[in-house]
Design an enzyme around this catalytic site. Structure first.
Site, PDB file in Angstrom:
ATOM      1  N   ASP A  26       0.837  -1.211   0.000  1.00 44.92           N
ATOM      2  CA  ASP A  26       0.000   0.000   0.000  1.00 44.92           C
ATOM      3  C   ASP A  26       0.867   1.255   0.000  1.00 44.92           C
ATOM      4  O   ASP A  26       1.978   1.261   0.539  1.00 44.92           O
ATOM      5  CB  ASP A  26      -0.913  -0.017   1.238  1.00 44.92           C
ATOM      6  CG  ASP A  26      -2.084   0.948   1.088  1.00 44.92           C
ATOM      7  OD1 ASP A  26      -2.345   1.419  -0.034  1.00 44.92           O
ATOM      8  OD2 ASP A  26      -2.738   1.238   2.119  1.00 44.92           O
ATOM      9  N   ARG A  30       0.075   7.679  -2.750  1.00 42.92           N
ATOM     10  CA  ARG A  30       0.667   8.760  -1.950  1.00 42.92           C
ATOM     11  C   ARG A  30       2.112   9.013  -2.342  1.00 42.92           C
ATOM     12  O   ARG A  30       2.587  10.144  -2.355  1.00 42.92           O
ATOM     13  CB  ARG A  30       0.536   8.431  -0.453  1.00 42.92           C
ATOM     14  CG  ARG A  30      -0.846   8.766   0.080  1.00 42.92           C
ATOM     15  CD  ARG A  30      -1.113   8.102   1.392  1.00 42.92           C
ATOM     16  NE  ARG A  30      -1.382   6.686   1.209  1.00 42.92           N
ATOM     17  CZ  ARG A  30      -1.321   5.790   2.167  1.00 42.92           C
ATOM     18  NH1 ARG A  30      -0.957   6.153   3.387  1.00 42.92           N
ATOM     19  NH2 ARG A  30      -1.602   4.531   1.924  1.00 42.92           N
ATOM     20  N   TRP A  31       2.829   7.954  -2.688  1.00 41.61           N
ATOM     21  CA  TRP A  31       4.221   8.103  -3.152  1.00 41.61           C
ATOM     22  C   TRP A  31       4.252   9.020  -4.379  1.00 41.61           C
ATOM     23  O   TRP A  31       5.092   9.916  -4.476  1.00 41.61           O
ATOM     24  CB  TRP A  31       4.794   6.724  -3.491  1.00 41.61           C
ATOM     25  CG  TRP A  31       6.226   6.735  -3.939  1.00 41.61           C
ATOM     26  CD1 TRP A  31       7.340   6.603  -3.149  1.00 41.61           C
ATOM     27  CD2 TRP A  31       6.703   6.889  -5.288  1.00 41.61           C
ATOM     28  NE1 TRP A  31       8.481   6.658  -3.925  1.00 41.61           N
ATOM     29  CE2 TRP A  31       8.113   6.841  -5.241  1.00 41.61           C
ATOM     30  CE3 TRP A  31       6.084   7.067  -6.524  1.00 41.61           C
ATOM     31  CZ2 TRP A  31       8.908   6.952  -6.374  1.00 41.61           C
ATOM     32  CZ3 TRP A  31       6.877   7.189  -7.668  1.00 41.61           C
ATOM     33  CH2 TRP A  31       8.277   7.134  -7.585  1.00 41.61           C
ATOM     34  N   ARG A  39      -1.187   9.210  -9.835  1.00 42.25           N
ATOM     35  CA  ARG A  39      -1.165   8.000  -8.996  1.00 42.25           C
ATOM     36  C   ARG A  39      -0.560   6.794  -9.715  1.00 42.25           C
ATOM     37  O   ARG A  39       0.135   5.978  -9.118  1.00 42.25           O
ATOM     38  CB  ARG A  39      -2.589   7.648  -8.545  1.00 42.25           C
ATOM     39  CG  ARG A  39      -3.223   8.639  -7.593  1.00 42.25           C
ATOM     40  CD  ARG A  39      -4.667   8.237  -7.291  1.00 42.25           C
ATOM     41  NE  ARG A  39      -4.738   6.856  -6.833  1.00 42.25           N
ATOM     42  CZ  ARG A  39      -4.502   6.466  -5.586  1.00 42.25           C
ATOM     43  NH1 ARG A  39      -4.223   7.343  -4.659  1.00 42.25           N
ATOM     44  NH2 ARG A  39      -4.561   5.193  -5.262  1.00 42.25           N
ATOM     45  N   HIS A  43       2.080   3.252  -9.030  1.00 44.32           N
ATOM     46  CA  HIS A  43       1.851   1.826  -9.299  1.00 44.32           C
ATOM     47  C   HIS A  43       2.990   1.253 -10.142  1.00 44.32           C
ATOM     48  O   HIS A  43       3.465   0.148  -9.902  1.00 44.32           O
ATOM     49  CB  HIS A  43       0.523   1.614 -10.032  1.00 44.32           C
ATOM     50  CG  HIS A  43      -0.681   2.038  -9.237  1.00 44.32           C
ATOM     51  ND1 HIS A  43      -0.824   1.726  -7.906  1.00 44.32           N
ATOM     52  CD2 HIS A  43      -1.785   2.750  -9.579  1.00 44.32           C
ATOM     53  CE1 HIS A  43      -1.975   2.229  -7.466  1.00 44.32           C
ATOM     54  NE2 HIS A  43      -2.569   2.862  -8.459  1.00 44.32           N
ATOM     55  N   SER A  71      -7.666  -5.662  -4.790  1.00 46.08           N
ATOM     56  CA  SER A  71      -8.694  -6.246  -3.930  1.00 46.08           C
ATOM     57  C   SER A  71     -10.052  -6.231  -4.631  1.00 46.08           C
ATOM     58  O   SER A  71     -10.263  -5.498  -5.603  1.00 46.08           O
ATOM     59  CB  SER A  71      -8.790  -5.461  -2.615  1.00 46.08           C
ATOM     60  OG  SER A  71      -9.468  -4.233  -2.821  1.00 46.08           O
ATOM     61  N   GLU A  73     -12.475  -4.863  -3.646  1.00 46.72           N
ATOM     62  CA  GLU A  73     -13.053  -3.517  -3.454  1.00 46.72           C
ATOM     63  C   GLU A  73     -12.377  -2.459  -4.335  1.00 46.72           C
ATOM     64  O   GLU A  73     -12.875  -1.340  -4.466  1.00 46.72           O
ATOM     65  CB  GLU A  73     -12.948  -3.096  -1.984  1.00 46.72           C
ATOM     66  CG  GLU A  73     -13.862  -3.873  -1.041  1.00 46.72           C
ATOM     67  CD  GLU A  73     -13.460  -5.313  -0.860  1.00 46.72           C
ATOM     68  OE1 GLU A  73     -12.243  -5.591  -0.713  1.00 46.72           O
ATOM     69  OE2 GLU A  73     -14.338  -6.201  -0.893  1.00 46.72           O
ATOM     70  N   TRP A  75     -12.256  -2.223  -7.450  1.00 51.80           N
ATOM     71  CA  TRP A  75     -13.079  -1.849  -8.621  1.00 51.80           C
ATOM     72  C   TRP A  75     -13.791  -0.526  -8.377  1.00 51.80           C
ATOM     73  O   TRP A  75     -14.264   0.101  -9.321  1.00 51.80           O
ATOM     74  CB  TRP A  75     -14.126  -2.926  -8.912  1.00 51.80           C
ATOM     75  CG  TRP A  75     -13.555  -4.257  -9.262  1.00 51.80           C
ATOM     76  CD1 TRP A  75     -13.487  -5.347  -8.436  1.00 51.80           C
ATOM     77  CD2 TRP A  75     -12.975  -4.671 -10.509  1.00 51.80           C
ATOM     78  NE1 TRP A  75     -12.894  -6.400  -9.095  1.00 51.80           N
ATOM     79  CE2 TRP A  75     -12.574  -6.008 -10.368  1.00 51.80           C
ATOM     80  CE3 TRP A  75     -12.745  -4.031 -11.742  1.00 51.80           C
ATOM     81  CZ2 TRP A  75     -11.970  -6.731 -11.393  1.00 51.80           C
ATOM     82  CZ3 TRP A  75     -12.137  -4.753 -12.763  1.00 51.80           C
ATOM     83  CH2 TRP A  75     -11.756  -6.078 -12.589  1.00 51.80           C
ATOM     84  N   LEU A 137      10.817 -20.653  -4.409  1.00 50.12           N
ATOM     85  CA  LEU A 137       9.776 -19.818  -3.807  1.00 50.12           C
ATOM     86  C   LEU A 137       8.436 -19.980  -4.545  1.00 50.12           C
ATOM     87  O   LEU A 137       8.412 -20.032  -5.769  1.00 50.12           O
ATOM     88  CB  LEU A 137      10.234 -18.351  -3.909  1.00 50.12           C
ATOM     89  CG  LEU A 137       9.234 -17.271  -3.479  1.00 50.12           C
ATOM     90  CD1 LEU A 137       9.060 -17.276  -1.961  1.00 50.12           C
ATOM     91  CD2 LEU A 137       9.710 -15.888  -3.946  1.00 50.12           C
ATOM     92  N   ARG A 191       2.183  -4.746   6.183  1.00 47.86           N
ATOM     93  CA  ARG A 191       1.428  -3.738   5.429  1.00 47.86           C
ATOM     94  C   ARG A 191       2.244  -2.464   5.393  1.00 47.86           C
ATOM     95  O   ARG A 191       2.573  -1.896   6.441  1.00 47.86           O
ATOM     96  CB  ARG A 191       0.055  -3.462   6.042  1.00 47.86           C
ATOM     97  CG  ARG A 191      -0.717  -2.454   5.165  1.00 47.86           C
ATOM     98  CD  ARG A 191      -2.145  -2.234   5.570  1.00 47.86           C
ATOM     99  NE  ARG A 191      -2.807  -1.414   4.549  1.00 47.86           N
ATOM    100  CZ  ARG A 191      -4.071  -1.525   4.169  1.00 47.86           C
ATOM    101  NH1 ARG A 191      -4.838  -2.422   4.740  1.00 47.86           N
ATOM    102  NH2 ARG A 191      -4.570  -0.744   3.241  1.00 47.86           N
ATOM    103  N   GLU A 210       1.826 -13.062  12.648  1.00 48.79           N
ATOM    104  CA  GLU A 210       2.415 -11.866  13.286  1.00 48.79           C
ATOM    105  C   GLU A 210       2.238 -10.673  12.343  1.00 48.79           C
ATOM    106  O   GLU A 210       2.553 -10.771  11.153  1.00 48.79           O
ATOM    107  CB  GLU A 210       3.909 -12.088  13.545  1.00 48.79           C
ATOM    108  CG  GLU A 210       4.202 -13.202  14.528  1.00 48.79           C
ATOM    109  CD  GLU A 210       3.683 -12.918  15.931  1.00 48.79           C
ATOM    110  OE1 GLU A 210       3.663 -11.735  16.339  1.00 48.79           O
ATOM    111  OE2 GLU A 210       3.299 -13.885  16.615  1.00 48.79           O
TER     112      GLU A 210
END
Ligand code: IPE
Ligand code: IPE
Ligand code: MG
Length: 251
Positions: A26, A30-31, A39, A43, A71, A73, A75, A137, A191, A210
């Site tokens: 996330d 803002r970056w 924006r 990305h 996510s 959300e 959309w 991985l 996060r 954790e």
């Protein structure tokens, strides 16, 4: 197929290095805003961080890295941002999958694919197939993923398969149907971007994970920042319901 045991049913082994790291990437917007950029520039820059974090995990022998890319959300964002993100996802898949394969990385995509266009779905399937037998991985990208969607789709498939068990379902019954059935539960959740919430990520699987929150924005999350998260994890005492004294008893 092997199913991993649940942290609420048996106490998992946990070492110095997390076996499974789950990340909410996330702070891209803002970056970019801080730099007076659109924006989408954030990305784009965020993809570089994905590369770096994948590299660090491979070096540390982390077994599973799970990244929240989009996510269920997301959309709700402006149409042009959503379509930029779809394009970026497609380009990154096309560009990176051979490199992942060369590095013995297995790529898996979780989430509801039904809203993606046919070309993207085909690219997702091809990328998974190419890397399916890799043993290093396991990189999971969650796209159009939501934790509630996951629990519901698993419940629906389980009840269809086992109607006779209605009223008596167990964790073992549902686990094969959950999106991350092939992985141990996350040991460490990271996060970036300062928010302290789960935003409908892996709701079932984070039961004993954790949590690590950092204000660092995703495009700034470099190898040092990643190592700080690992160091924090190493200080934690994972009790899984037991007392601290029980953990220090010499066997
Ligand atoms: C995370 O960065 C990337 C996605 C959700 C796709 P954001 O776009 O949420 O960045 P902020 O939170 O607005 O800074
Ligand atoms: C969560 O980030 C989803 C991803 C990183 C893909 P958001 O930035 O969309 O989360 P909220 O809406 O602020 O909680
Ligand atoms: Mg955000």
């Amino acid at each position: 197929m092997k199913f991993f045991s649940s942290s609420t049913q048996t106490i998992p082994d946990s070492g110095e290095i997390p076996n499974h790291i789950a990340v909410i990437m996330d702070g891209n917007g803002r970056w970019a805003r801080k730099r007076f950029l659109p924006r989408i520039a954030g990305h784009k820059r965020g993809v570089e961080t994905v590369r770096e974090v994948v590299k660090q995990c491979a070096l540390m022998n982390v077994k599973f890295l799970t990244l929240f890319a989009f996510s269920s959300e997301n959309w709700r964002r402006p149409d042009d941002e959503v379509s930029f993100l779809m394009g970026l996802f497609m380009d990154a898949l096309k560009r990176e999958v051979v490199k992942l394969h060369d590095n013995n990385i297995r790529l898996i995509l979780i989430g509801d694919r039904s809203r993606f266009n046919a070309e993207l779905i085909a690219q997702m399937e091809a990328s998974e197939q190419l890397t399916a037998n890799n043993t290093g991985l396991t990189l999971t990208i969650a796209a159009n993923y939501g934790g509630r969607w996951d629990i519901l789709q698993a419940t629906n498939r389980m009840t269809n398969a086992l109607p006779q068990k209605a009223g008596q379902y167990t964790e073992e019954d549902i686990s094969p149907y959950l999106s991350m059935h092939y992985a141990t539960e996350p040991d460490l959740f990271i996060r970036t971007g300062g928010e302290k919430r789960v935003s409908n990520f892996l709701l079932w699987q984070l039961a004993y994970t954790e949590f690590y929150f950092t204000d660092t924005l995703w495009p700034d999350f470099d190898a040092k920042a990643f190592n700080d998260a690992i160091q924090s994890y190493r200080q934690r005492e994972r009790r899984f319901g037991r007392t601290s004294e029980q953990l220090t008893v010499v066997n």
